[in-house]
Structure formats: structure tokens, C-alpha cells
Design a protein around this motif. Structure first.
Motif: not given
Length: 283
Positions: A77-83, A96-102
Motif C-alpha cells: 500500500g501507498l508505494n507512490y508518493a503522489d498517491h 505497508i503489507v496486506f494480503m489479497k485472497a487467492i
């Protein structure tokens, strides 16, 4: 190489795209494109095959997720400064780490289904990183050697689920059809500089996102190294590396997806996706 899986859902066959953009069948060579085909040795073996010797696939079959039996679908998450700025959030000091369901995985041109009661379903074009070699505590200087290749990901997100219904992002990220991947997996050797790739996304023909991996806060090498300290990355794991600005949540006024919308998105050299947005369907 540009590796693909084509055919009806659950019945996909392995293939590759030749230099003329034609689809060639690989099912006489390998059973599928999965973790076993992602090592450097296995990819070198495939690369030795002359595409012209493979059967030509006629027509325009559906493309599925270009990789079978994905183990982990990891989001950043939030890996582009302008985003981060458009979201009104501080720059992260660590990824920021999260998981997306398979179960959210879908083909690059399959319909995106609004979840039941959805209020704020949003789009996010992202660079996908496919792990090719088991990685645990790897350094940044060697991290890209553990990557098999790259692909386009649409990290579809329901913002109300994500941000207004508790602190965990996963609820807004893992709905059915919220993980279009493809159209193909481009092997690492085909991407000269992964930190200089242009990304874009349109909704109903209007450009919404324009960006470049050059503006990532954490590079692909940093992300692979970082994640390998917290979990073992296995061949076939996919990392969605964050999105540039222009998401619906950040627009003024905000704009979210509705039934009948069409998204078109892509990354230079990695292909293009297109999805129609449909209402929730039971079953």
C-alpha cells in the motif's frame, strides 16, 4: 518470453506470445505454467524452443491468470508518493503489507463484479512481481535474481470495506474478481529496467491514472528483500507493488465504479487489460 494461459476458466492451457504477437500452444511441452516452470533453469529451457515450431492458436481465446496455483497474493500500500498525497496519508517509513485472497484472482479481461452492498469500489493499476526462486532473508543487491517475471495487476479495492470497517485492509481487497492478473507473464530478462515502466488506467475511455515505477517509494528489489524477512517467498507468489495517483478515492469529487463501467489499463511492455464492471451475482 511472454507466457500465457488461455481457454475457459479452469480449463486453461499454457501458451506463449511470439514476436509477431501470435499465440502459440505450449501444452505439448509442459502441462501448465506454474511454480515448477519459474526457475531460471526451467525458463531457459522454454526459451530455447523456437516459437514457430509450436502450434498456432486460431481465433481470440480468453486469457486466464498467466500463472496457475498461485500461493500468496501480496499487496503493497501507498508505494507512490503522489498517491499517498492524494489519499491524505503520510509517506510510509516501511512498506505497508496486506494480503489479497487467492479467490480474488481473475483473468485480465474477465468482468469485475461489484460486491453485494458495495459503495466505493475503486481501481488501481499495479506492477505485479512473480517470484521464481524460494527467497528468505535475501539482500536488496540480489533480490531481483529471485524474480521470474512481471505482469499487470488491477488491485481492485472496496474503500468502505478497506478503510471504514476496521483497521485491516484485507476486507476491501479480497472480494471475488478483485485481482485481475495478466494478460501475460513477461520473463525478467525481457524487462531492462523495472524501475522505468509507464503505467496507465482509463475508465470509460477517460484517463484516470498515469504514472511510472520510477516514482515508487520502495523499489521492487527493496520490496522483495523486505518481504523475505517476514515470510518465505515461494515460486509462484505474486506481489502487487502499489499504484500511482488517480484512483477514484483521490479524485475531487470522488468517483467510484458502477455497473456498466469499463476499465482499460496497462504497463509498457507488459500488455493491457480490459474489464467490464457488473453487478453482484450470486453463485
Amino acid at each position: 518470453m511472454r507466457l500465457v494461459r488461455y481457454g475457459r476458466p479452469g480449463k486453461e492451457k499454457p501458451g506463449l506470445i511470439d514476436e509477431e504477437g501470435k499465440l502459440r500452444d505450449l501444452s505439448g511441452v509442459i502441462d501448465d505454467i506454474d511454480a515448477a516452470q519459474l526457475s531460471d533453469k526451467a525458463l531457459r529451457k522454454l526459451a530455447k524452443i523456437a516459437p514457430a515450431t509450436l502450434p498456432l492458436v486460431r481465433g481470440t481465446p480468453r486469457f486466464g491468470v498467466p500463472l496457475a496455483r498461485i500461493g500468496k497474493f501480496i499487496g503493497i500500500g501507498l508505494n507512490y508518493a503522489d498517491h499517498a498525497a492524494e489519499a491524505g496519508m503520510a509517506l510510509p517509513k516501511e512498506p505497508i503489507v496486506f494480503m489479497k485472497a487467492i479467490s480474488s484472482l481473475s483473468g485480465p479481461d474477465d468482468a469485475v463484479m461489484l460486491p453485494k452492498g458495495s459503495k466505493k469500489t475503486d481501481w488501481e493499476v499495479e506492477l505485479g512481481v512473480v517470484i521464481g526462486t524460494r527467497a528468505r532473508y535475501v539482500g536488496e543487491d540480489e533480490a531481483l535474481n529471485y524474480v521470474a517475471g512481471y505482469c499487470v495487476v488491477n488491485d481492485v479495492s472496496e474503500r468502505e470495506y478497506q478503510l471504514e470497517r476496521g483497521p485491516q485492509w484485507d476486507k476491501g481487497k479480497g472480494c471475488d474478481t478483485f485481482g485481475p492478473v495478466g494478460p501475460w507473464l513477461v520473463t525478467r530478462d525481457e524487462v531492462l529496467d523495472v524501475q522505468r515502466l509507464d503505467l496507465y488506467l482509463e475508465v470509460n475511455g477517460k484517463r484516470m491514472q498515469t504514472g511510472s515505477t520510477e516514482t515508487m517509494i520502495f523499489t521492487v528489489a527493496q520490496l522483495v528483500s523486505y518481504l523475505s524477512k517476514f515470510m518465505t517467498l515461494e515460486p509462484g507468489d505474486v506481489i502487487a507493488t502499489g499504484t500511482p495517483p488517480g484512483v477514484g478515492q483521490g479524485r475531487k469529487p470522488q468517483r467510484f465504479l458502477k455497473k456498466g463501467d469499463t476499465m482499460r489499463l496497462g504497463i509498457a511492455g507488459l500488455g493491457e487489460q480490459q474489464q467490464d464492471v457488473i453487478a453482484y451475482q450470486a453463485g
